[in-house]
Design a protein around this motif. Structure first.
Motif, short mmCIF file in Angstrom:
data_model
loop_
_atom_site.label_atom_id
_atom_site.label_comp_id
_atom_site.label_asym_id
_atom_site.label_seq_id
_atom_site.Cartn_x
_atom_site.Cartn_y
_atom_site.Cartn_z
N ALA A 39 10.43 -2.87 13.02
CA ALA A 39 11.13 -2.98 11.74
C ALA A 39 10.38 -2.25 10.64
N LEU A 40 9.04 -2.35 10.66
CA LEU A 40 8.24 -1.62 9.67
C LEU A 40 8.40 -0.11 9.86
N ALA A 41 8.47 0.35 11.11
CA ALA A 41 8.64 1.77 11.38
C ALA A 41 9.98 2.28 10.87
N ARG A 42 11.01 1.44 10.95
CA ARG A 42 12.33 1.84 10.42
C ARG A 42 12.30 1.92 8.90
N ARG A 43 11.58 1.01 8.26
CA ARG A 43 11.51 1.01 6.80
C ARG A 43 10.65 2.14 6.28
N PHE A 44 9.62 2.50 7.04
CA PHE A 44 8.67 3.52 6.59
C PHE A 44 8.56 4.59 7.67
N PRO A 45 9.49 5.55 7.67
CA PRO A 45 9.49 6.60 8.70
C PRO A 45 8.14 7.31 8.77
N GLY A 46 7.66 7.47 9.98
CA GLY A 46 6.35 8.06 10.20
C GLY A 46 5.33 7.05 10.66
N LEU A 47 5.52 5.78 10.26
CA LEU A 47 4.63 4.71 10.70
C LEU A 47 4.76 4.54 12.20
N LEU A 48 3.63 4.32 12.88
CA LEU A 48 3.62 4.26 14.34
C LEU A 48 3.46 2.84 14.83
N PRO A 49 4.45 2.30 15.56
CA PRO A 49 4.25 1.00 16.22
C PRO A 49 3.30 1.20 17.41
N ALA A 50 2.16 0.53 17.38
CA ALA A 50 1.18 0.67 18.47
C ALA A 50 1.56 -0.24 19.62
N PHE B 127 0.82 -1.21 0.00
CA PHE B 127 0.00 0.00 0.00
C PHE B 127 0.86 1.26 0.00
N VAL B 128 1.93 1.26 0.80
CA VAL B 128 2.80 2.43 0.85
C VAL B 128 3.55 2.61 -0.47
N SER B 129 4.07 1.52 -1.01
CA SER B 129 4.82 1.60 -2.28
C SER B 129 3.93 2.09 -3.42
N ALA B 130 2.64 1.71 -3.37
CA ALA B 130 1.71 2.13 -4.42
C ALA B 130 1.19 3.55 -4.21
N GLY B 131 1.53 4.16 -3.08
CA GLY B 131 1.05 5.50 -2.78
C GLY B 131 -0.39 5.54 -2.28
N ALA B 132 -0.94 4.35 -1.96
CA ALA B 132 -2.33 4.29 -1.50
C ALA B 132 -2.46 4.65 -0.02
N MET B 133 -1.37 4.55 0.73
CA MET B 133 -1.34 4.94 2.14
C MET B 133 -0.05 5.69 2.41
N GLN B 134 -0.11 6.61 3.36
CA GLN B 134 1.08 7.31 3.83
C GLN B 134 1.50 6.73 5.18
N PRO B 135 2.80 6.53 5.39
CA PRO B 135 3.25 5.93 6.65
C PRO B 135 2.71 6.64 7.89
N ALA B 136 2.59 7.98 7.83
CA ALA B 136 2.12 8.72 9.00
C ALA B 136 0.67 8.40 9.36
N ASP B 137 -0.06 7.78 8.44
CA ASP B 137 -1.45 7.43 8.69
C ASP B 137 -1.62 5.99 9.16
N ILE B 138 -0.50 5.26 9.34
CA ILE B 138 -0.55 3.84 9.65
C ILE B 138 -0.03 3.57 11.06
N SER B 139 -0.76 2.75 11.79
CA SER B 139 -0.26 2.22 13.06
C SER B 139 -0.30 0.70 12.99
N VAL B 140 0.68 0.06 13.60
CA VAL B 140 0.81 -1.40 13.52
C VAL B 140 1.09 -1.95 14.91
N SER B 141 0.29 -2.93 15.30
CA SER B 141 0.58 -3.65 16.55
C SER B 141 0.97 -5.08 16.20
N SER B 142 1.79 -5.68 17.04
CA SER B 142 2.24 -7.04 16.82
C SER B 142 2.58 -7.66 18.16
#
Length: 281
Positions: free
Chosen positions: A42-53, A19-34
């Motif tokens: 690791a995703l936050a490092r690859r896509f600065p602005g992404l928030l680890p929840a 989604f990020v590579s296609a421009g359909a989402m911006q990292p700053a709009d994404i949060s990820v929990s695991s």
């Protein structure tokens, strides 16, 4: 639109990247929990602005759209954690085929959909299988179709067809990768050809075949007839192939359906193990 992802395993991470590579989402709009924090980090490092929840509830609380990218056996604990914080206007999307829409609607207060991706979506190709819960509005469906369309071809299916459809779109890459591996290995062993060269030729062949089928309107029968001259090498080889694989794919479909039924029963038991049977869908 704020988007949450619960689960940062192979498919969760693949979807974020696609989604990020296609421009359909911006990292700053994404949060990820695991449950493995290093994966969201690791995703936050690859896509600065992404928030680890820090928790699943945190990923769900602020999301307009929430992707549930977890194993069937983990669904009940995840649903128990997020249900208290979710609102009726949010959309939860399961990418796990054995979890029924009716069960999600029973256990969550929000709108729900089921979207089954494929590994080939990472190349902005392939199909995504789309199934819609009863609370999904036309505008929700349109927005999700547009989002999925950035990385794949969205295809509406009936929920009861999800197993057979997944065999083709989601499991198919593994099946045909195996067949291609057997094909190239046999060619290399018989001829002495370099295996890397054989693999390059096979990959280009498969890509071209897919384009003929998807972009130029060829059918599988037309392709066979165009390549196979009566009495020629391809015709003789095709006959050998038909004989040796007779019954292989019906057996494959039987196996996947039997395993799917087993998974459905396990998921239903895990979702409702602490509740009475009364009132269940």
């Amino acid at each position: 639109m704020k988007v949450g992802f619960i689960g940062a395993g192979s498919m969760g991470s693949l979807l974020v990247e696609a989604f990020v590579s296609a421009g359909a989402m911006q990292p700053a709009d994404i949060s990820v929990s695991s449950r493995t924090p290093s994966k969201s980090a690791a995703l936050a490092r690859r896509f600065p602005g992404l928030l680890p929840a820090p928790s699943n509830a945190d990923a769900a609380r602020g999301a307009d759209l929430l992707f549930l990218c977890v194993k069937p056996s983990d669904f009940r604990s995840v649903l128990d954690e997020i249900a208290p914080v979710m609102r009726a206007d949010q959309i939860a999307v399961s990418i796990t085929s054995p979890v029924r829409l009716a069960h999600l609607e029973l256990l969550l207060p929000c709108k729900v959909a089921k979207l089954i991706p494929s590994i080939v979506n990472s190349a902005r190709s392939g199909a995504t299988l789309c199934m819609w819960g009863s609370r999904i509005e036309p505008e929700d469906r349109a927005a999700l179709m547009e989002l999925i369309g950035a990385i794949s071809r969205p295809v509406d299916i009936r929920e009861e067809d999800v197993r057979a459809a997944s065999d083709i779109s989601s499991c198919g890459p593994a099946f045909f990768a195996y067949l291609l591996e057997e094909f190239t290995e046999a060619a290399a062993r018989q001829s002495g050809m370099d295996r890397e060269t054989a693999a390059v030729l096979a990959g280009e062949m498969l890509l071209g075949t897919a384009r003929l089928l998807a972009e130029q309107g060829f059918t599988t029968q037309e392709l066979q007839s165009r390549v196979s001259v009566p009495g020629g090498i391809t015709a003789a080889a095709l006959q050998s192939l038909r004989s040796s694989t007779a019954g292989a794919f019906p057996a494959l479909i039987r196996v996947t359906h039997e395993k799917f039924t087993e998974d459905l029963n396990k998921v239903e038991a895990s979702l409702f193990q602490n509740e009475s049977q009364e009132g269940r869908p």
